[in-house]
Design an enzyme around this catalytic site. Sequence first.
Site, PDB file in Angstrom:
ATOM      1  N   ASP A   5       0.718  -1.223  -0.031  1.00 15.74           N
ATOM      2  CA  ASP A   5      -0.091  -0.063   0.038  1.00 15.74           C
ATOM      3  C   ASP A   5       0.939   1.142   0.136  1.00 15.74           C
ATOM      4  OD1 ASP A   5       0.741  -0.426   2.445  1.00 15.74           O
ATOM      5  OD2 ASP A   5      -0.755   0.166   3.518  1.00 15.74           O
ATOM      6  N   HIS A  58       1.356   4.129  11.461  1.00 13.58           N
ATOM      7  CA  HIS A  58       1.637   2.602  10.799  1.00 13.58           C
ATOM      8  C   HIS A  58       2.987   2.294  10.317  1.00 13.58           C
ATOM      9  CE1 HIS A  58      -2.607   1.294  11.302  1.00 13.58           C
ATOM     10  NE2 HIS A  58      -3.063   2.370  10.473  1.00 13.58           N
ATOM     11  N   ASP A 119      -8.713   4.894  16.934  1.00 11.62           N
ATOM     12  CA  ASP A 119      -8.720   4.833  15.427  1.00 11.62           C
ATOM     13  C   ASP A 119      -9.281   3.221  15.399  1.00 11.62           C
ATOM     14  OD1 ASP A 119      -7.647   3.987  12.946  1.00 11.62           O
ATOM     15  OD2 ASP A 119      -6.673   5.863  12.872  1.00 11.62           O
ATOM     16  N   HIS A 121      -7.889   1.365  13.209  1.00 13.40           N
ATOM     17  CA  HIS A 121      -6.899   0.606  12.906  1.00 13.40           C
ATOM     18  C   HIS A 121      -5.875   0.652  14.178  1.00 13.40           C
ATOM     19  CE1 HIS A 121      -8.192   1.173   8.756  1.00 13.40           C
ATOM     20  NE2 HIS A 121      -8.231  -0.192   8.834  1.00 13.40           N
TER      21      HIS A 121
END
Length: 199
Positions: A5, A58, A119, A121
Amino acid sequence: GLEDDCPLPTDSNARKILWKYCLSVAGTSWHAASLLMGGSADEDERDVVIHWGGGRHHSHSDKAGGFCYVNDVVLAIHRLLHSRANGVDDGMFAGIPDNQSSSSLGDKSTPRILYIDLDIHHPDGVQSAFYSTDQVFTASFHRFAPGFFPALSGSIREKGGSGTTGLGYNLNVPLPAGIGDVAFIRMFRRLLFGLVKSY
């Protein structure tokens, strides 16, 4: 889950744009942390700062992930932890791996940071960076399910690095799908007040 990604652009102009974007995101969070610690001589200390384009949680020190090419959260926390050190902006991260223990990161009198992530995630990059230190308590409220990004982190069993000062300084709160506002706020308040009081 997501794979590939964060491709590196093949076009040199696109790489320059990406580099400027990373500098902007990271620099704004670094500046926000500096403002919390008093900023420069001509700026007053702030109680609250907001970086609306930040929170790229991330990215890891060795890889991008989850559409995050830079982890501005980790940089801002490091800025807060090392704010009292001389020459904090002069190569302070050279040779410091993500998971190094707090004992070699700086002065023990530096403030501790309670990082709370709300969040859908899990903040895998932030957790990884501070998993072995007690200077940062990482608390995350997120969805955790098979195949949901990030697939390899976010379990309630992840409590900090075993055999390190970080053990007990990581809390993952996987939320059930479809949790309502009332249930979430009740749970969040109970856990948040407990965390603040104990940490």
